[in-house]
Scaffold this motif. Structure first.
Motif, PDB file in Angstrom:
ATOM      1  N   MET A   1       0.626  -1.014   0.166  1.00  0.00           N
ATOM      2  CA  MET A   1       0.128   0.087  -0.296  1.00  0.00           C
ATOM      3  C   MET A   1       1.053   1.281  -0.165  1.00  0.00           C
ATOM      4  O   MET A   1       0.493   2.565  -0.749  1.00  0.00           O
ATOM      5  CB  MET A   1      -0.789  -0.221   1.525  1.00  0.00           C
TER       6      MET A   1
ATOM      7  N   LEU B   1       1.297   7.338  -6.719  1.00  0.00           N
ATOM      8  CA  LEU B   1      -0.408   8.479  -6.490  1.00  0.00           C
ATOM      9  C   LEU B   1       1.147   9.357  -6.170  1.00  0.00           C
ATOM     10  O   LEU B   1       0.296  10.422  -7.886  1.00  0.00           O
ATOM     11  CB  LEU B   1      -0.717   7.313  -5.599  1.00  0.00           C
TER      12      LEU B   1
ATOM     13  N   VAL C   1      -5.834  18.780  -3.892  1.00  0.00           N
ATOM     14  CA  VAL C   1      -6.680  17.718  -4.054  1.00  0.00           C
ATOM     15  C   VAL C   1      -5.801  16.527  -3.917  1.00  0.00           C
ATOM     16  O   VAL C   1      -6.025  15.972  -3.307  1.00  0.00           O
ATOM     17  CB  VAL C   1      -6.945  18.037  -5.623  1.00  0.00           C
TER      18      VAL C   1
ATOM     19  N   SER D   1      -5.297  15.903  -0.181  1.00  0.00           N
ATOM     20  CA  SER D   1      -6.110  15.541   0.760  1.00  0.00           C
ATOM     21  C   SER D   1      -6.569  13.457   0.439  1.00  0.00           C
ATOM     22  O   SER D   1      -6.520  12.846   1.071  1.00  0.00           O
ATOM     23  CB  SER D   1      -7.350  16.054   0.732  1.00  0.00           C
ATOM     24  N   VAL D   2      -6.428  13.522  -0.543  1.00  0.00           N
ATOM     25  CA  VAL D   2      -6.587  12.297  -1.674  1.00  0.00           C
ATOM     26  C   VAL D   2      -5.094  11.013  -0.578  1.00  0.00           C
ATOM     27  O   VAL D   2      -5.146   9.863   0.092  1.00  0.00           O
ATOM     28  CB  VAL D   2      -6.315  11.842  -2.799  1.00  0.00           C
TER      29      VAL D   2
ATOM     30  N   LEU E   1      -6.218  10.278   2.213  1.00  0.00           N
ATOM     31  CA  LEU E   1      -7.199   9.713   2.716  1.00  0.00           C
ATOM     32  C   LEU E   1      -6.557   8.494   2.178  1.00  0.00           C
ATOM     33  O   LEU E   1      -6.991   7.620   3.315  1.00  0.00           O
ATOM     34  CB  LEU E   1      -8.416   9.577   1.714  1.00  0.00           C
ATOM     35  N   MET E   2      -5.908   7.884   1.600  1.00  0.00           N
ATOM     36  CA  MET E   2      -5.368   6.278   0.881  1.00  0.00           C
ATOM     37  C   MET E   2      -4.021   6.495   2.651  1.00  0.00           C
ATOM     38  O   MET E   2      -4.482   5.104   2.696  1.00  0.00           O
ATOM     39  CB  MET E   2      -4.003   7.030   0.467  1.00  0.00           C
TER      40      MET E   2
ATOM     41  N   LEU F   1      -6.982   4.827   5.022  1.00  0.00           N
ATOM     42  CA  LEU F   1      -7.860   3.892   4.616  1.00  0.00           C
ATOM     43  C   LEU F   1      -6.510   2.252   5.253  1.00  0.00           C
ATOM     44  O   LEU F   1      -6.908   1.575   5.636  1.00  0.00           O
ATOM     45  CB  LEU F   1      -8.219   3.564   3.168  1.00  0.00           C
TER      46      LEU F   1
ATOM     47  N   LYS G   1      -5.937   1.835   8.586  1.00  0.00           N
ATOM     48  CA  LYS G   1      -7.223   1.029   9.399  1.00  0.00           C
ATOM     49  C   LYS G   1      -7.121  -0.577   8.435  1.00  0.00           C
ATOM     50  O   LYS G   1      -7.290  -1.339  10.163  1.00  0.00           O
ATOM     51  CB  LYS G   1      -8.641   1.251   8.012  1.00  0.00           C
ATOM     52  N   LEU G   2      -6.604  -0.806   7.208  1.00  0.00           N
ATOM     53  CA  LEU G   2      -6.491  -2.385   7.273  1.00  0.00           C
ATOM     54  C   LEU G   2      -5.234  -3.152   7.854  1.00  0.00           C
ATOM     55  O   LEU G   2      -5.597  -3.842   8.551  1.00  0.00           O
ATOM     56  CB  LEU G   2      -5.758  -2.430   5.334  1.00  0.00           C
TER      57      LEU G   2
END
Lengths: 124, 499
Positions: free
Chosen positions: A31, A38, A88, A91-92, A95-96, A99, A102-103
């Protein structure tokens, strides 16, 4: 052909970087490496945009003393787009990363394939 | 007085954007009321805007900020935009009210306001995508749309929701990367960001034959980017998990609105930025046509193999997205009209199917497996009726919305080139049979009387809100099916205003 590529070396570099980032985001299993991909991809777009607006030998678009004629400055619009794009992208990425945390908390790995296998087992 | 109507699209967008952050400090209950109110107000204002622009001869431009055309940002409102906005608000409201009961069950009270932040932001981004006249603004709202959709997928908090959201994010980011680089290339060759200005420059480029290759590359990258984001075959791998595991309202909204927002942006790109004739010269329409046909068949074949109702409906979405792209690819104006109508038909039927599937699962021990669903249509009657109507519309039975759009697709195909005529008609026929196979099978299963007495609890009550939402859904599907003429007229006029 090569002369054209050499003249536009910034655009060529940006496109190569875009490809590298795109490939990493698509193909990496880790990840964090995906998120790095990205960011490379987004940065390549900013490099391309910034090179579009740059004009050799002109100043940054900040009028020093009152209004001065526009011909002294570079095109400010792409710089504005880059700033918007950075917001942008930040923020993306956040968020990634959220996530990913969390994973990781749940499955103790960053490998997306392993997580997929575990999730599938969970629901069998 | 009438000129005041011109402010409504702007009011809608601002209302939705502002209510998002405000919801973050409200309790779940208040946030719910705020969100439902905002969606209703936006629906009413968009309806009034639609009524206003139908009376006008041409679309109006609303200037955002102080700067005039080539530098400032603009909103452009035509009939098609206002129609889509009204319709999206309506479907969003019904998906929320229909899924409210399940939302309270799936989402803990302290996280409820987060769900409604996402709803408000989603509404804002959809409205902006519909109305904006600026490519880069479009890109920014594409990203906001993605983030909000990601929140809707993961709000349930299960492991597989988070995984589905991650996969959705990865694919979506690949798509938006392609979209933004395409916009950058377009800016590089035209020097503009406003759609109408880019279009003028594009016509000049085509005439002078100067930057033809970058133009084709930009068109290709944009189309592929949007295709990834709207789950066109072969980029659909993320879709079934994302749609089938999230809570009822989320699945309904994701399947009916989120992908349609992107597709509408693509429609604007095709007609307003590049121009439909130039688009055909690049050959992009043939590619869309082929992948659309492939999606129609493969989505349905995948759906037949599913035993889970939620996943079956999700796979059928892939097939329906294929229909829309096939219409774009036909290469005639009538194909675009049919696709725009199918956006409405599919959005209403698919959200209704998700809401009714959740209603059926509720009386079958929370399971969506077809074995457990036996007899569910008799235990929860309004969900059963909703499922039948949705299925009939998806299959394309006369009187229902899906039939009307299939008729328009077929008649549009007859205007096109000969090869596409034959392929389209054959694909429509095969796809109808495939759709019938899985939807009729599931409907029969839902109405097969259950032998064991496990679920024979006759005391079940679905609730007035659920009945009302279902009744309105059915009404919309029937209206689109029976009274399609004025709506198709509006779409045709709206598309004429695009060029």
């Amino acid at each position: 052909m090569f002369a054209e590529l050499w003249d536009n070396y910034i655009s060529v570099g940006a496109m190569i970087l875009f490809g590298i980032g795109f490939g990493n985001l698509l193909l990496q299993r880790n990840m964090i490496k995906k998120i790095i991909g990205l960011n490379i991809m987004d940065t390549a777009v900013y490099l391309f945009l910034a090179s579009l607006g740059y004009i050799e030998g002109r100043l940054a678009p900040i009028p020093a003393e009152g209004a001065v004629e526009a011909t002294k400055y570079i095109n400010p619009l792409p710089s504005g787009l880059v700033l918007t794009g950075i917001v942008v992208s930040v923020s993306v990425s956040a968020l990634m990363l959220g996530l990913t945390v969390k994973l990781y908390e749940r499955y103790h790995t960053l490998d997306l394939d392993e997580i997929t296998t575990m999730v599938r087992k969970e629901h069998e | 007085m009438m000129d005041f109507f011109r402010n409504f699209p702007f009011f809608c967008i601002m209302l939705a954007i502002v209510s998002g952050p405000i919801s973050s400090v409200l309790s779940g209950k208040v946030a719910r009321i705020v969100s439902l109110t905002v969606v209703s107000i936006c629906g009413i204002l968009s309806g009034l805007t639609l009524w206003y622009v139908i009376g006008l001869d041409e679309p109006f431009i609303y200037k955002m900020g102080r700067f005039p055309a080539p530098f400032g940002n603009e909103i452009r409102v035509g009939i098609l935009e206002a129609l889509m906005a009204t319709f999206f608000c309506l479907i969003m409201l019904l998906s929320l009210t229909g899924g409210m009961k399940y939302l309270k069950k799936d989402v803990p009270e302290e996280k409820m306001n987060l769900f409604f932040i996402m709803i408000n932001l989603l509404l804002a981004s959809l409205l902006s995508l519909i109305y904006t006249n600026d490519m880069f603004t479009g890109y920014v709202f594409v990203e906001i749309n993605t983030i909000a959709a990601c929140g809707l997928i993961m709000i349930r908090g299960w492991g597989r929701n988070i995984l589905a959201a991650t996969k959705y994010m990865i694919m979506s980011l690949l798509g938006s990367g392609l979209v933004v680089i395409s916009i950058a290339i377009l800016y590089g060759i035209t020097g503009h960001l406003l759609m109408s200005n880019i279009h003028e420059s594009v016509l000049l480029i085509v005439e002078l034959k100067t930057y033809t290759e970058p133009l084709i590359v930009a068109v290709g990258l944009f189309s592929v980017g949007i295709a990834i984001k709207s789950a066109l075959f072969p980029f659909h791998a993320w879709l079934p998990d994302a749609y089938s595991y999230s809570t009822c309202s989320s699945s309904a909204i994701l399947s009916s609105l989120v992908s349609k927002g992107y597709i509408f942006f693509l429609l604007k790109f095709m007609c307003r930025v590049i121009g439909f004739d130039v688009m055909k010269k690049t050959g992009a329409d043939d590619v869309m046509f082929l992948f659309g046909i492939a999606a129609m068949l493969i989505g349905s074949i995948d759906a037949i193999q599913q035993t889970d109702m939620g996943r079956m409906i999700a796979y059928s979405s892939i097939a329906q997205i294929g229909y829309i792209y096939m219409g774009f690819g036909l290469g005639v104006e009538a194909g675009l009209v049919a696709s725009a109508f199918h956006i409405l038909a599919h959005a209403s039927a698919k959200s209704m199917l998700f809401v009714s599937a959740n209603g059926l699962a509720e009386v079958s021990g929370e399971s969506m497996n077809y074995r457990d669903l036996r007899g569910a249509g008799m235990r929860n009657r309004s969900a059963g009726v909703g499922f039948i109507v949705g299925s009939l519309s998806m299959v394309g039975i006369p009187l229902f919305a899906g039939f009307t759009s299939k008729v328009y697709f077929a008649s549009a195909a007859l205007e096109g080139v000969r090869a596409k005529q034959i392929i389209t008609l054959v694909a429509l026929a095969i796809s109808t049979i495939l759709n019938a196979m899985y939807f009729i099978r599931m409907t029969i299963s839902v109405y097969t009387p259950e032998m064991n007495e496990q679920y024979e609890d006759r005391s079940f009550r679905a609730g007035a809100l659920y009945h009302l939402s279902m009744a309105l859904f059915i009404l919309i599907v029937l209206t689109l099916g029976i009274l399609s003429n004025p709506i198709v007229d509006w779409i045709t006029r709206g598309l004429e205003q695009f060029s």
